[in-house]
Design a protein around this motif. Sequence first.
Motif, PDB file in Angstrom:
ATOM      1  N   UNK A 176       0.839  -1.197   0.000  1.00  0.00           N
ATOM      2  CA  UNK A 176       0.000   0.000   0.000  1.00  0.00           C
ATOM      3  C   UNK A 176       0.871   1.242   0.000  1.00  0.00           C
ATOM      4  N   UNK A 177       0.397   2.307  -0.585  1.00  0.00           N
ATOM      5  CA  UNK A 177       1.137   3.555  -0.647  1.00  0.00           C
ATOM      6  C   UNK A 177       0.493   4.582   0.254  1.00  0.00           C
ATOM      7  N   UNK A 180      -3.913  -9.835   4.995  1.00  0.00           N
ATOM      8  CA  UNK A 180      -2.539  -9.615   4.510  1.00  0.00           C
ATOM      9  C   UNK A 180      -2.514  -8.790   3.230  1.00  0.00           C
ATOM     10  N   UNK A 181      -3.511  -9.007   2.356  1.00  0.00           N
ATOM     11  CA  UNK A 181      -3.590  -8.181   1.153  1.00  0.00           C
ATOM     12  C   UNK A 181      -3.819  -6.716   1.501  1.00  0.00           C
ATOM     13  N   UNK A 182      -4.788  -6.471   2.387  1.00  0.00           N
ATOM     14  CA  UNK A 182      -5.124  -5.082   2.721  1.00  0.00           C
ATOM     15  C   UNK A 182      -4.003  -4.385   3.477  1.00  0.00           C
ATOM     16  N   UNK A 183      -3.222  -5.154   4.214  1.00  0.00           N
ATOM     17  CA  UNK A 183      -2.111  -4.569   4.968  1.00  0.00           C
ATOM     18  C   UNK A 183      -0.827  -4.472   4.144  1.00  0.00           C
ATOM     19  N   UNK A 207       0.791  -9.157   1.555  1.00  0.00           N
ATOM     20  CA  UNK A 207       0.662 -10.022   0.386  1.00  0.00           C
ATOM     21  C   UNK A 207       0.377  -9.112  -0.805  1.00  0.00           C
ATOM     22  N   UNK A 208       1.176  -9.207  -1.849  1.00  0.00           N
ATOM     23  CA  UNK A 208       1.064  -8.246  -2.954  1.00  0.00           C
ATOM     24  C   UNK A 208       0.951  -8.904  -4.323  1.00  0.00           C
ATOM     25  N   UNK A 209       1.076 -10.239  -4.380  1.00  0.00           N
ATOM     26  CA  UNK A 209       1.086 -10.900  -5.688  1.00  0.00           C
ATOM     27  C   UNK A 209       0.106 -12.075  -5.715  1.00  0.00           C
ATOM     28  N   UNK A 250      -5.621  -6.134 -11.570  1.00  0.00           N
ATOM     29  CA  UNK A 250      -4.605  -7.020 -12.150  1.00  0.00           C
ATOM     30  C   UNK A 250      -3.252  -6.308 -12.218  1.00  0.00           C
ATOM     31  N   UNK A 251      -3.264  -5.070 -12.664  1.00  0.00           N
ATOM     32  CA  UNK A 251      -1.989  -4.358 -12.814  1.00  0.00           C
ATOM     33  C   UNK A 251      -1.344  -4.089 -11.454  1.00  0.00           C
ATOM     34  N   UNK A 252      -2.157  -3.744 -10.450  1.00  0.00           N
ATOM     35  CA  UNK A 252      -1.607  -3.541  -9.109  1.00  0.00           C
ATOM     36  C   UNK A 252      -1.013  -4.829  -8.549  1.00  0.00           C
ATOM     37  N   UNK A 253      -1.576  -5.966  -8.975  1.00  0.00           N
ATOM     38  CA  UNK A 253      -1.071  -7.277  -8.533  1.00  0.00           C
ATOM     39  C   UNK A 253       0.054  -7.773  -9.435  1.00  0.00           C
ATOM     40  N   UNK A 254       0.516  -6.916 -10.352  1.00  0.00           N
ATOM     41  CA  UNK A 254       1.598  -7.246 -11.283  1.00  0.00           C
ATOM     42  C   UNK A 254       1.208  -8.404 -12.205  1.00  0.00           C
ATOM     43  N   UNK A 255      -0.050  -8.391 -12.622  1.00  0.00           N
ATOM     44  CA  UNK A 255      -0.562  -9.385 -13.549  1.00  0.00           C
ATOM     45  C   UNK A 255      -1.014  -8.678 -14.829  1.00  0.00           C
TER      46      UNK A 255
END
Length: 288
Positions: A2-3, A56-59, A62-64, A88-93
Motif C-alpha cells: 500500500x502507498x 494480509x492483502x489489505x495490509x 501479500x502483494x502478488x 490485475x496491474x496492481x497485482x503485477x498481472x
Amino acid sequence: MSTASGTGLGSMIRTWRERLPPSAAGLPVARGRRAAGLRREELADLAGVSVDYVVRLEQGRATTPSVSVAASLARALQLSTAERDHLYRLARLAPPVSGTISDHLPPGVQRVLARLGDVAVAVFATDWQLVWCNRGWAALLGDPWAAPPRLRNFARDRFPVDAGPARLGRWPVAEADRDATDAAVVSDLRRATGRFPHDSRLAALIHELNAGNTRFAELWATGEVAAHREDHKTIDHPSVGPVTVDCDVLTDGDSELKIVIMTAAPGSEDETKLRLTAITGSPTTTPS
C-alpha cells in the motif's frame, strides 16, 4: 504494498470492499450492523480465500495474488472491467486482453444473479469453466468447490481423460438424450474456437480432450458447430430423491458467459423437491 496516497493494491481492495453493500452481494443485512460495506470475512467467503489472506492483502503483506485469486476478488467486489484491469496491474498481472476468454462477472450480471434467490444457477465461461454458482445450485447438484480449480470444467467432467469421479455434480444425473447433450457440448466448444481462436486455455482443453477421450474425439471430428441452449435432467438427490428439471443456458453478450438455470415445472412434485433441496442444502456446501 500500500502507498501513502492509498493507491496500492491493499488500499484499493479495502476501498472497493467498503463501498459494496452486503445486499448487493446477496447477503442478509442484520439489524444494528455498523459496517456499510462488506466485512473482511464476507469478502473472503465470496472470493473463496481465507480471512487471513484478505487481511494480509489489505495490509500490504501479500502483494502478488495468483490470476485465479485476482479474478475471484474482482467478481466478489463486483468490479467493472476497468477496475478489474486496474486490480490485475496492481497485482503485477497482465489484464485479460480482447480475444481471451473472460471469467469476469459484470456488476449487472451479478445483480441479476443475486435477485434470483434460491433458483439453482451457475455461470460458466465460454470453455465451460465454472465461474460462479449459488447455494441453490450446490444444494441441488452437490458442492463443486471441493474440486481443484482446473477440474471445475463441465466439458472436462463430461468427457473425462481419467477414471476419477465427477467433480461438478456430486449426485447421479440422467438426461433425456445423453448423446444429444454430448454433441451439443462439443459443437458449442467448436463454436467457441471461432469466437476465441487464439485463447490458449481453450486450445489446451480441446487438445487434452481430443487426445484423452475417444467419445470427444469422435464428435469433434464431425465438425458440427452449434450452441448448447437447453436440456432436461433428472438428479438423484440423496435427501429428496429424483428431481427432474429444465436446464436453460443463457449467454451474456460479447464475453459469451453461460448462465445455466435449473427450474422445475410450476406446481409439480419436482418443484416441491427442488425447493426442499434449497432448504436441506448440501452437506458439503461452501459459499461461492
